[in-house]
Write an enzyme that holds these catalytic residues in place. Structure first.
Site, PDB file in Angstrom:
ATOM      1  N   GLU A  69      67.646 -63.883 -51.028  1.00  0.00           N
ATOM      2  CA  GLU A  69      66.241 -64.127 -50.273  1.00  0.00           C
ATOM      3  C   GLU A  69      65.018 -64.008 -51.325  1.00  0.00           C
ATOM      4  O   GLU A  69      64.288 -64.844 -51.155  1.00  0.00           O
ATOM      5  CB  GLU A  69      66.053 -63.179 -49.179  1.00  0.00           C
ATOM      6  CG  GLU A  69      67.189 -63.202 -47.857  1.00  0.00           C
ATOM      7  CD  GLU A  69      68.256 -62.362 -48.495  1.00  0.00           C
ATOM      8  OE1 GLU A  69      68.758 -61.604 -47.351  1.00  0.00           O
ATOM      9  OE2 GLU A  69      68.622 -61.869 -49.429  1.00  0.00           O
ATOM     10  N   SER A 320     105.827 -52.248 -51.735  1.00  0.00           N
ATOM     11  CA  SER A 320     105.535 -50.917 -51.643  1.00  0.00           C
ATOM     12  C   SER A 320     103.932 -50.814 -50.866  1.00  0.00           C
ATOM     13  O   SER A 320     103.714 -50.369 -50.068  1.00  0.00           O
ATOM     14  CB  SER A 320     105.281 -50.258 -52.956  1.00  0.00           C
ATOM     15  OG  SER A 320     106.536 -49.896 -53.697  1.00  0.00           O
TER      16      SER A 320
END
Length: 386
Positions: A69, A320
């Site tokens: 911005e 895993s």
């Protein structure tokens, strides 16, 4: 509508115009330019429009630098009064490494702000929008919210849970093999797939592999994507007993300091000292079934500011991670090749499920061509997590 009752993306009654969509898509394209550089901050793009013409645009380039911005406002040369800003994420409203963007917006004279998605941080969610509305700025929320949210899915997961957003990347043959029985895996996937894989590395904060992958392939685990060849993500090796060869490429200068060896208390101190002398960082983790506890490691990595992880295998490491419930997304390259071999490794090892009914489900599944290969992408269903 009361300022205190903000609409959620998709539930508001704002009727956006065709030009609104066009300008927000441009802001999303700008935001994409920052991906891979802004972590642990989100990627954000912003443009400012007056009478149908873009007069300023910007994107967050990297953590610690000006937000999108502020950059967009600076490009207007002070001519933002009465204009509209399109921004992909709710403007920040608190002080951090940079001042809040809401202050810059309020002092600029903008009359309207269009926001794609709200800040996912529960402490900030909607706060910036309320501040702007209370000062008389029209704020419309929810335009292309789905695309904006997906752009920062890693940031959102990390800010809400403290755990990094995790993607599993697999390259396999038609029969599901990731290497031959003798361990050869170069190259299963084609050139375009490998280039895309490097893009995934570039977009990630860290790459995780098992020790066997280091021993078999001895990879550098760097991101060679376009002109961004200098990026080296964190390279994390799951190695409960610290058996990684000291001559491995990821332990060589100048990037050995970007290597983390995750071990348990079974790792010998003398080997750990030698690894640290090479510049590697040691993370001692609790053990689970004699291996590094994935869940504990992920929580610790999240606390260090790592927001996204790419798992590149092998099959036991993938299994895993899936069992630990940390995997969010899966990317699979399927090559038109048949490798065979009953002992050749597959994409997912471990014990597997006992019945098809208990198989993990993948949602939002997509298929695309990647040169000669197929690219399959999807998200692990939340109901399938451990």
């Amino acid at each position: 509508m009361s300022d205190e009752r903000l609409p959620r993306p998709g539930s508001h009654r704002v009727c956006f115009e065709k030009d609104d969509i066009k300008f927000m898509r441009r802001a999303l394209c700008l935001a994409q330019r920052g991906k891979g550089r802004t972590s642990p901050n989100p990627a954000v793009g912003a443009i400012i429009v007056r009478r149908g013409r873009v007069i300023g645009e910007g994107w967050h380039r990297r953590s610690g630098e000006s937000h999108a911005e502020v950059r967009a406002l600076a490009r207007t040369g002070g001519a933002a009064h009465g204009a509209t800003m399109y921004v992909t994420l709710e403007p920040c409203s608190t002080y951090g490494r940079t001042p809040p963007c809401t202050e810059a917006i309020l002092s600029s004279g903008l009359s309207r702000v269009v926001v794609a998605s709200l800040d996912p941080n529960p402490r900030h969610n909607g706060r910036g929008v309320r501040m702007l509305r209370r000062r008389g700025i029209r704020v419309d929320v929810g335009l292309l919210a789905g695309e904006a949210s997906q752009l920062n899915e890693d940031f959102s997961k990390h800010i809400r849970s403290g755990i990094p957003f995790t993607t599993v990347k697999v390259a396999m043959s038609l029969d599901g093999k990731i290497a031959t029985a003798q361990g050869d895996s170069r190259w299963i996937s084609g050139r375009r797939s490998r280039r895309y894989a490097h893009r995934l590395r570039f977009l990630s904060d860290a790459i995780v592999v098992g020790r066997k992958t280091i021993e078999t392939d001895d990879p550098f685990l760097t991101a060679r994507f376009g002109d961004n060849t200098a990026k080296v993500p964190w390279r994390i090796v799951l190695d409960s007993r610290a058996r990684i060869p000291l001559g491995s490429r990821i332990l060589s200068p100048p990037w050995s300091s970007k290597t983390i060896i995750a071990v348990t208390d079974r790792a010998p101190r003398n080997k750990l000292a030698r690894l640290e002398a090479l510049g590697a960082r040691i993370m001692r983790c609790p053990s689970r079934d004699g291996k590094v506890s994935i869940r504990s490691l992920w929580q610790r990595l999240g606390r260090t500011g790592i927001t996204s992880i790419l798992i590149e295998g092998g099959g036991e490491t993938v299994a895993s991670a899936l069992t630990a419930g940390v995997v969010d997304k899966i990317v699979v390259f399927v090559a038109p090749k048949i490798i065979g071999g009953r002992t050749a490794p597959t994409a997912v090892g471990g014990d597997g499920v006992r019945s098809v009914a208990r198989a993990m489900k993948v949602k939002r599944f997509s298929i695309a061509r990647m040169g000669e290969d197929l690219l399959l992408e999807g998200y692990i269903s939340s109901g399938a997590r451990a």
